[in-house]
Design a protein around this motif. Sequence first.
Motif, short mmCIF file in Angstrom:
data_model
loop_
_atom_site.label_atom_id
_atom_site.label_comp_id
_atom_site.label_asym_id
_atom_site.label_seq_id
_atom_site.Cartn_x
_atom_site.Cartn_y
_atom_site.Cartn_z
N ASP A 165 9.49 29.71 -7.27
CA ASP A 165 9.27 28.28 -7.01
C ASP A 165 10.43 27.43 -7.54
O ASP A 165 10.73 26.38 -6.98
N VAL A 166 11.09 27.90 -8.59
CA VAL A 166 12.27 27.19 -9.11
C VAL A 166 13.42 27.30 -8.12
O VAL A 166 14.11 26.32 -7.82
N LEU A 167 13.60 28.51 -7.58
CA LEU A 167 14.66 28.71 -6.58
C LEU A 167 14.37 27.90 -5.33
O LEU A 167 15.25 27.27 -4.74
N SER A 168 13.11 27.90 -4.92
CA SER A 168 12.70 27.16 -3.72
C SER A 168 12.96 25.66 -3.89
O SER A 168 13.48 25.00 -2.99
N VAL A 177 23.48 25.57 -2.65
CA VAL A 177 22.93 26.35 -3.76
C VAL A 177 23.66 27.69 -3.84
O VAL A 177 23.80 28.39 -2.84
N VAL A 178 24.13 27.99 -5.04
CA VAL A 178 24.78 29.27 -5.30
C VAL A 178 23.74 30.15 -5.98
O VAL A 178 23.15 29.76 -6.99
N LEU A 179 23.50 31.32 -5.40
CA LEU A 179 22.51 32.25 -5.96
C LEU A 179 23.25 33.44 -6.57
O LEU A 179 23.75 34.31 -5.87
N MET A 180 23.33 33.42 -7.91
CA MET A 180 24.01 34.49 -8.64
C MET A 180 23.00 35.61 -8.94
O MET A 180 21.81 35.40 -8.89
N ARG A 185 17.42 42.00 -6.02
CA ARG A 185 16.45 40.97 -5.63
C ARG A 185 16.70 40.45 -4.21
O ARG A 185 16.20 39.43 -3.82
N PHE A 186 17.53 41.18 -3.45
CA PHE A 186 17.96 40.68 -2.16
C PHE A 186 16.80 40.42 -1.19
O PHE A 186 16.75 39.40 -0.52
N ASN A 187 15.85 41.36 -1.12
CA ASN A 187 14.78 41.19 -0.13
C ASN A 187 13.92 39.95 -0.38
O ASN A 187 13.61 39.21 0.55
N GLN A 188 13.59 39.70 -1.64
CA GLN A 188 12.81 38.49 -1.96
C GLN A 188 13.61 37.23 -1.63
O GLN A 188 13.06 36.26 -1.11
N ILE A 189 14.90 37.25 -1.96
CA ILE A 189 15.73 36.07 -1.72
C ILE A 189 15.87 35.83 -0.22
O ILE A 189 15.76 34.70 0.26
N ARG A 190 16.07 36.89 0.52
CA ARG A 190 16.19 36.73 1.98
C ARG A 190 14.90 36.16 2.58
O ARG A 190 14.94 35.29 3.45
#
Lengths: 242, 242
Positions: A165-168, A177-180, A185-190
């Motif tokens: 929810d913070v990323l969202s 937004v830069v996602l380091m 964690r790629f699948n969740q981020i995608r």
Amino acid sequence: MAGKLYAIGTGPGASDLITVRAARLLETLDVLYAPAGKKGGDSLALSIVREYLGEQVVIEERHFPMTADAGEKQAVWDQVAADIEQDVQAGKQVGFVTLGDSMLFSTWVFLLARLQGKVLADGSPLDMEMIPGISSYSCIASAAQFPLAMEQQSMAVMSCTAEPDVLSAALQNHECVVLMKVYGRFNQIRSLLAELGLLKHAVLMANASMATEITYRDLASVDEQAKLPYFSTIVVNRAWNA
Amino acid sequence: MAGKLYAIGTGPGASDLITVRAARLLETLDVLYAPAGKKGGDSLALSIVREYLGEQVVIEERHFPMTADAGEKQAVWDQVAADIEQDVQAGKQVGFVTLGDSMLFSTWVFLLARLQGKVLADGSPLDMEMIPGISSYSCIASAAQFPLAMEQQSMAVMSCTAEPDVLSAALQNHECVVLMKVYGRFNQIRSLLAELGLLKHAVLMANASMATEITYRDLASVDEQAKLPYFSTIVVNRAWNA
């Protein structure tokens, strides 16, 4: 000559992406501290700067454990800080190299917290200077020709270890937004990017500026089972197509 | 030799804060485009890189108006993009310099939008490359020995032209917030920081890395009537004392 400590950001990986100031300084150092590499190889930070080092330099590799044990980490930082202090006390020009920029997501800050305001045995303050470095996302934006932010826009730099929810919220509040730390964690981020309609506005790059650099402009096509390299970062820009 | 365009970030101001890659490239350019300075002086970006330029280089200064008239701005960008395209078409090695990093809050992005995917008269694509630069806030963090973010934390880079509630939300959602374009808005920003209890966690720096660099660690003490320099930036880090 009084001793001095320099924290040097090496940039993302290519040796010629360090600053001219860092290159000139590296030639003059007496001692260089570097995070130890895995399996006995050179540390990445050390391999980036090796070509600039003078012949007189003594290299001190130190292993920084990637453990969840806070006590173990703190003991290592305390010890490295003490070692550095001793070298500066002895009048040496001491360097400490970190990937990217030493003030952003870097081990250096733990040493800074220990050494800032330190007074040496002779009563003089421990003299130190930081030399900024290119952050990975800045290199990715240039290499992918994909801008970060402009004019009234804003940019957030997030760690993918943050709660969904913070990323969202960040992805909704900032144009860029830069996602380091995408690794593992790629699948969740995608899925999150797909949900927010941002897949077409995202670029993934691994090992930016290194020989092994890989760019993905179509995140939907990345194999779910593929193991992305450790240094994988996603840059999202709502106002630009990937 | 085919023509090529290079966008080069000069970093914040000191000549030795450009990358080694940029320094080497500048020596080889045929033409360098630079934003024009005020009152007939060198542009700041040009003065930063001048010592690296080869004797053969032709300098093309261009005035980018700071007007609210979108049509006037677009006409200038169109013209500069056309001029650059013509030089690349003629087989020249062409540079374009911008302060800081060319992908973040930079005029370059307006030219990129016009030149990306461009096909030259002979049917070949316009070849271009971007060379990243040190952003002002990265330099400020190093110079003030004041970290940006670490571990699970996040950083937002905001323009002070944003609405107060947007700035306030960013200051509450991120451990580190970089406030760009403080010029003319210092009093409102200081009030906002005071309201959020962040005055002790903020550093203001103007003209970072230049001879005229000034640092304020106690924002409460800054004279309300003082005219801050144009390049003034505040870095806030909730987890660190200024």
